[in-house]
Design an enzyme around this catalytic site. Structure first.
Site, PDB file in Angstrom:
ATOM      1  CG  HIS A   1      -6.421   5.902   4.666  1.00 50.69           C
ATOM      2  ND1 HIS A   1      -6.730   5.546   3.366  1.00 50.69           N
ATOM      3  CD2 HIS A   1      -7.601   6.000   5.313  1.00 50.69           C
ATOM      4  CE1 HIS A   1      -8.040   5.455   3.244  1.00 50.69           C
ATOM      5  NE2 HIS A   1      -8.588   5.733   4.420  1.00 50.69           N
TER       6      HIS A   1
ATOM      7  CD  GLU B   1      -7.911  19.495  -0.349  1.00 52.33           C
ATOM      8  OE1 GLU B   1      -6.646  19.446  -0.371  1.00 52.33           O
ATOM      9  OE2 GLU B   1      -8.560  20.520  -0.622  1.00 52.33           O
TER      10      GLU B   1
ATOM     11  CG  ASP C   1      -4.476   1.283   5.232  1.00 47.73           C
ATOM     12  OD1 ASP C   1      -4.900   1.170   6.395  1.00 47.73           O
ATOM     13  OD2 ASP C   1      -4.745   2.257   4.504  1.00 47.73           O
TER      14      ASP C   1
ATOM     15  CG  ASP D   1      -1.898   1.184   1.186  1.00 46.52           C
ATOM     16  OD1 ASP D   1      -2.614   1.324   0.174  1.00 46.52           O
ATOM     17  OD2 ASP D   1      -1.947   1.966   2.156  1.00 46.52           O
TER      18      ASP D   1
ATOM     19  CD  GLU E   1      -2.032   6.144   2.934  1.00 47.07           C
ATOM     20  OE1 GLU E   1      -2.681   7.067   2.404  1.00 47.07           O
ATOM     21  OE2 GLU E   1      -2.536   5.064   3.273  1.00 47.07           O
TER      22      GLU E   1
END
Length: 234
Positions: free
Chosen positions: A150, A53, A155, A8, A10
Site C-alpha cells: 500500500h 503488522e 493508491d 489516501d 497510511e
C-alpha cells in the site's frame, strides 16, 4: 469548475484514538473529473514506533520515517492543497478520523470539506459485490500491478481511475449535453456544448451544388454516389 481531491493515508494502525498516527498522505487533483497531474505526497514522522503488522502493509519503517517532518509541520501545506475541494476517499471514516485527529492535535479545526466515500458509491452501484480497491480494479480492468505494498499516492492514483468508472466512466469528462444526472448520490453536471460561431446554411449555394455534381460525376457510373446524383438537384 468542479475540483475534487482523491485522497489516501497510511498509518501505524487502525485507530487514532488508541495512539496510532498518520505516516503518509497522498492526494491527486481532479478538475471536472479529469486528473490534472497536480498532486501532494507527504511522508510523516509519527513520533512513535512502527508495529510489524502495519509495516507489512505499507513497508514504511521507523528508521525511514525518523527524519521526515511531523504532521504539524506539514498541516498548512496539506490544508492549502485540498482547499475547499470535495474529498474522494475509499472508506472515508478511517482516513477522516485520522486527519481530523491529527489536525485537532496541532490546534487546527476539523475538515469541513464535502466527502465522497467510494465504498458507499460502489455498494450502491454494485449491490452484494466486493468493494475493496483491488476488487474494483479487477471489475473495471484497471491495472494495479504496481500495488505490491500500500502506498498513499499510488493508491490515490488508482482510486481516481476507479472513481471515474463508478460515476460513469471517463466519458463523463467528454459529455456533450447540458443536463445533470445523479449517480451514487453524486451530481454530475455536463457542460453545454458550445454553439457554432455561424449557423450552417439550410441549402447549398448554386456554386456549391455545381461543385458537388462535378465531384459525383467524376466518380463514375458504378459509384455508390451515382444513384444520388439526381437527388442532389432537388
Amino acid at each position: 469548475m468542479t475540483r475534487e481531491i482523491v485522497l489516501d493515508t497510511e498509518t501505524t494502525g487502525l485507530s487514532y484514538q488508541t495512539g496510532d498516527r498518520i505516516v503518509e498522505i497522498g492526494c491527486v487533483e481532479l478538475i471536472n473529473h479529469v486528473p490534472t497531474g497536480n498532486h501532494l505526497h507527504i511522508y510523516i514522522n509519527p513520533e512513535r514506533d512502527m508495529p510489524e503488522e502495519a509495516f507489512r502493509v505499507h513497508g514504511l519503517s521507523s528508521e525511514f520515517l525518523a527524519d521526515k517532518p511531523k504532521f504539524a509541520e506539514e498541516a498548512q501545506n496539506f490544508v492549502d492543497f485540498i482547499g475547499d475541494a470535495a474529498l474522494v476517499i475509499h472508506n472515508a471514516p478511517f482516513d477522516m478520523g485520522f486527519l481530523n485527529g491529527e489536525l485537532q492535535a496541532c490546534g487546527r479545526p476539523k475538515l469541513s470539506n464535502q466527502v465522497i466515500d467510494t465504498v458507499i458509491v460502489a455498494r450502491e452501484r454494485h449491490p452484494g459485490a466486493r468493494v475493496s480497491l483491488d476488487a474494483l480494479c479487477k471489475h473495471y480492468g484497471i491495472d494495479n500491478s504496481r500495488r505490491v505494498l500500500h502506498g498513499a499516492l499510488l493508491d490515490s492514483e488508482i482510486l481516481a481511475d476507479v472513481y471515474l468508472e463508478l460515476i460513469g466512466g471517463r466519458q463523463v469528462a467528454l459529455a456533450l449535453g447540458g443536463e445533470a444526472r445523479t449517480t451514487g448520490g453524486i451530481t454530475v453536471t455536463r457542460a453545454p456544448a458550445r454553439q457554432r460561431p455561424q449557423p450552417l446554411p439550410s441549402r447549398l449555394s448554386s456554386e456549391e451544388l455545381a461543385a458537388h455534381r462535378a465531384l459525383v460525376g467524376s466518380l463514375g457510373e458504378d459509384s455508390l454516389w451515382a444513384g444520388y446524383r439526381e437527388e442532389t438537384a432537388a
